[in-house]
Structures are given as C-alpha cells and as structure tokens.
Write a protein that holds these residues in place. Structure first.
Motif, PDB file in Angstrom:
ATOM      1  N   CYS A 111      38.330  33.890  27.417  1.00 61.70           N
ATOM      2  CA  CYS A 111      37.629  34.805  26.747  1.00 61.70           C
ATOM      3  C   CYS A 111      37.511  36.318  26.275  1.00 61.70           C
ATOM      4  O   CYS A 111      38.922  36.477  26.149  1.00 61.70           O
ATOM      5  CB  CYS A 111      37.115  35.530  27.904  1.00 61.70           C
ATOM      6  SG  CYS A 111      35.506  36.456  27.771  1.00 61.70           S
ATOM      7  N   HIS A 113      36.425  37.778  25.191  1.00 58.32           N
ATOM      8  CA  HIS A 113      35.588  39.805  25.300  1.00 58.32           C
ATOM      9  C   HIS A 113      36.683  40.671  25.861  1.00 58.32           C
ATOM     10  O   HIS A 113      37.124  41.306  25.296  1.00 58.32           O
ATOM     11  CB  HIS A 113      34.479  39.303  26.717  1.00 58.32           C
ATOM     12  CG  HIS A 113      33.783  41.314  26.765  1.00 58.32           C
ATOM     13  ND1 HIS A 113      33.232  41.134  28.575  1.00 58.32           N
ATOM     14  CD2 HIS A 113      33.936  42.309  26.523  1.00 58.32           C
ATOM     15  CE1 HIS A 113      32.728  42.341  28.551  1.00 58.32           C
ATOM     16  NE2 HIS A 113      33.548  43.229  26.943  1.00 58.32           N
ATOM     17  N   LEU A 114      37.683  40.091  27.448  1.00 62.29           N
ATOM     18  CA  LEU A 114      38.199  41.079  28.268  1.00 62.29           C
ATOM     19  C   LEU A 114      39.250  39.574  28.500  1.00 62.29           C
ATOM     20  O   LEU A 114      40.552  40.356  29.089  1.00 62.29           O
ATOM     21  CB  LEU A 114      38.094  41.749  28.839  1.00 62.29           C
ATOM     22  CG  LEU A 114      37.309  42.735  28.716  1.00 62.29           C
ATOM     23  CD1 LEU A 114      36.247  44.284  29.820  1.00 62.29           C
ATOM     24  CD2 LEU A 114      37.690  43.648  27.996  1.00 62.29           C
ATOM     25  N   GLY A 115      39.131  39.019  28.566  1.00 62.90           N
ATOM     26  CA  GLY A 115      40.808  37.828  28.456  1.00 62.90           C
ATOM     27  C   GLY A 115      40.385  37.335  29.782  1.00 62.90           C
ATOM     28  O   GLY A 115      41.368  36.099  30.007  1.00 62.90           O
ATOM     29  N   CYS A 116      38.871  37.222  30.385  1.00 63.69           N
ATOM     30  CA  CYS A 116      39.040  36.444  31.736  1.00 63.69           C
ATOM     31  C   CYS A 116      38.695  34.548  31.477  1.00 63.69           C
ATOM     32  O   CYS A 116      38.924  34.696  30.160  1.00 63.69           O
ATOM     33  CB  CYS A 116      38.035  37.179  32.735  1.00 63.69           C
ATOM     34  SG  CYS A 116      37.162  38.289  33.193  1.00 63.69           S
ATOM     35  N   CYS A 129      31.744  32.513  31.156  1.00 57.61           N
ATOM     36  CA  CYS A 129      32.849  33.317  31.912  1.00 57.61           C
ATOM     37  C   CYS A 129      32.696  33.882  33.322  1.00 57.61           C
ATOM     38  O   CYS A 129      30.946  34.808  33.403  1.00 57.61           O
ATOM     39  CB  CYS A 129      33.573  34.221  30.788  1.00 57.61           C
ATOM     40  SG  CYS A 129      34.615  35.619  31.574  1.00 57.61           S
ATOM     41  N   CYS A 131      33.475  36.623  34.883  1.00 61.30           N
ATOM     42  CA  CYS A 131      33.700  38.083  34.578  1.00 61.30           C
ATOM     43  C   CYS A 131      31.933  38.634  33.889  1.00 61.30           C
ATOM     44  O   CYS A 131      31.651  39.908  35.465  1.00 61.30           O
ATOM     45  CB  CYS A 131      34.436  38.945  34.093  1.00 61.30           C
ATOM     46  SG  CYS A 131      36.270  38.382  34.729  1.00 61.30           S
ATOM     47  N   HIS A 132      31.947  38.664  33.081  1.00 58.48           N
ATOM     48  CA  HIS A 132      30.533  39.366  32.665  1.00 58.48           C
ATOM     49  C   HIS A 132      29.089  38.272  31.946  1.00 58.48           C
ATOM     50  O   HIS A 132      28.633  39.197  31.111  1.00 58.48           O
ATOM     51  CB  HIS A 132      31.090  40.409  31.437  1.00 58.48           C
ATOM     52  CG  HIS A 132      32.317  41.252  31.613  1.00 58.48           C
ATOM     53  ND1 HIS A 132      33.185  40.937  31.397  1.00 58.48           N
ATOM     54  CD2 HIS A 132      32.123  42.531  32.536  1.00 58.48           C
ATOM     55  CE1 HIS A 132      34.311  41.905  32.050  1.00 58.48           C
ATOM     56  NE2 HIS A 132      33.526  42.635  32.757  1.00 58.48           N
ATOM     57  N   GLY A 133      29.171  36.999  32.124  1.00 60.60           N
ATOM     58  CA  GLY A 133      28.541  36.432  31.717  1.00 60.60           C
ATOM     59  C   GLY A 133      28.635  35.622  30.135  1.00 60.60           C
ATOM     60  O   GLY A 133      27.477  35.386  29.713  1.00 60.60           O
ATOM     61  N   GLY A 134      30.320  35.593  29.576  1.00 62.80           N
ATOM     62  CA  GLY A 134      30.396  35.272  28.406  1.00 62.80           C
ATOM     63  C   GLY A 134      29.940  34.023  28.732  1.00 62.80           C
ATOM     64  O   GLY A 134      29.944  32.901  28.904  1.00 62.80           O
ATOM     65  N   PRO A 146      29.016  39.633  26.218  1.00 56.13           N
ATOM     66  CA  PRO A 146      29.621  40.307  24.955  1.00 56.13           C
ATOM     67  C   PRO A 146      30.876  39.700  24.096  1.00 56.13           C
ATOM     68  O   PRO A 146      31.409  40.572  23.216  1.00 56.13           O
ATOM     69  CB  PRO A 146      29.617  41.599  26.506  1.00 56.13           C
ATOM     70  CG  PRO A 146      30.442  40.292  27.179  1.00 56.13           C
ATOM     71  CD  PRO A 146      29.453  39.618  27.437  1.00 56.13           C
TER      72      PRO A 146
HETATM   73  S1  FES Z   1      35.678  38.660  30.258  1.00 61.85           S
HETATM   74 FE1  FES Z   1      34.488  37.084  29.577  1.00 61.85          FE
HETATM   75  S2  FES Z   1      32.268  38.875  29.133  1.00 61.85           S
HETATM   76 FE2  FES Z   1      34.199  40.118  29.253  1.00 61.85          FE
END
Ligand code: FES
Length: 205
Positions: A111, A113-116, A129, A131-134, A146
């Motif tokens: 991802c 955003h932060l790599g999930c 994603c 983690c934070h809904g990407g 995000p």
């Molecule tokens: S790591 Fe994917 S939306 Fe935050």
C-alpha cells in the motif's frame, strides 16, 4: 606565547597536548570509521534483481489478476518475498505508452500509504488495504482513502515463452515511471523532487 621561551611559538606542554590529542584522534578513528563504513555502505549498495519467470502468457488474462509470490530481496528467506498481482495488458483501459516492459501489468501489493499489504477483491475489481481503508481501482490508481499515489509496479517481459517479472518502479497519477519510492511519498509535481530516488535503487532493465 605565555610560558614559551624567547623565539618559541609553542610551549612543550602545548606540543604534548597536540601530540596526545592527535594520537587519540587517530586511535578513535581506527575504531569508529570501520563501524561507520559498515553502517553506511549498504545505503549506497544497489539492490540486486533478476528476471523471475512466473508462468506462460496464457495464465494471465486481462480481465482479472493472478497472484504471484516473487523474491525482491534474495538471501533472507521468506522475508524477502512479496506478492505481485499480474494480468495481461488491456488496451481498452491501459492507456499509458506501450513498450516491451508492460505487455503484462504487475502491481505491487504494498500500500502506498504506509506499506500494508493490499488484497485484490475480484468481485469489486478493487484493491483494498486493511490498515486504514485505502482503496485502489482495477489499474491500481487511488480510488479512496489515504494512499498518496498509485500502487507500484514491476517491469515485465516475455522471454522463452514465459512471463518474467523484473525490478519494481513507482508511478505517478499519470502512470509515468519513476525509480522506486517509499510508501507515503507522493511523486506528482514537486513530490518527485521532495522525495528523490534512493541510492540503493535497482537499475532499470
Ligand atoms: S497502509 Fe494502506 S491505507 Fe494505510
């Protein structure tokens, strides 16, 4: 100079101090420079990569993605593996300039955003994603949440009748190629200068 004899520019005490400090400095450097070298050298070492065969072209339709495990950091076992989502190029939706390296679209599961790790949901034709809904659309473009740029991609080619995956690259919102960046680093506009390529970036094919 106070304490010095007539005509002298430095006292014996000052000379001894300079000498002692010099020897101390050399001794300290002998200990710290090798350690510093070991710590910094990897930053400048280019990541090795190789073409990895993932199957015959017929295995990859243009209407959905196949999940493939590839090795991006050899020599460290499973920790060096990652997932690539691969499909054939579809001229109806893939409008970026065509060349020998994008006859098959291979998206990174990381991802932006932060790599999930993102997951492809075939029914929705979206990458989600957890983690934070990407959310990313079928081409890996950001559709919500995000993430700051589309999913990274891998160079692909057909060699000896097999689709092969090469090094990773990043893309901006026009799907122009850039050397790989970290998640969270936008590369549209001024972003490409604010977040320059890393020293260890793998060479292009
Ligand atoms: S790591 Fe994917 S939306 Fe935050």
């Amino acid at each position: 100079m106070p304490g010095a004899f007539e005509g002298e520019t430095v006292t014996r005490r000052a000379l001894m101090n300079i000498w002692a400090n010099g020897v101390g400095g050399v001794a300290a450097a002998a200990f710290t420079l090798p350690a510093l070298g070991f710590a910094i050298a990897p930053i400048f070492k280019r990541q090795p990569w190789s073409w990895q065969p993932i199957g015959p072209p017929a295995d990859f339709p243009s209407t959905t993605y196949q999940t493939k495990v590839i090795t991006t950091s050899p020599g460290i076992g499973e920790a060096g593996n990652t997932i690539a989502y691969v499909r054939a190029r579809n001229p109806a939706i893939d409008k970026e300039p065509e060349d020998q390296y994008n006859q098959f679209v291979a998206l990174s599961s990381r991802c932006m955003h932060l790599g999930c790790p993102v997951r492809f949901v075939a029914a929705a034709e979206r990458f989600i994603c957890p983690c934070h809904g990407g959310v990313y659309d079928f081409r890996g473009m950001v559709a919500g949440g995000p993430p700051v740029r589309p999913l990274d991609r891998f160079y692909t080619r057909v060699n000896n009748g097999l689709v092969e995956i090469g090094p990773r690259y990043s893309v901006n919102n026009e799907l122009q190629r850039f050397s790989p960046r970290f998640p969270g680093e936008p590369i549209d506009g001024i972003g490409q200068y604010l977040y320059p390529a890393q020293f260890d970036t793998a060479q292009k094919p």
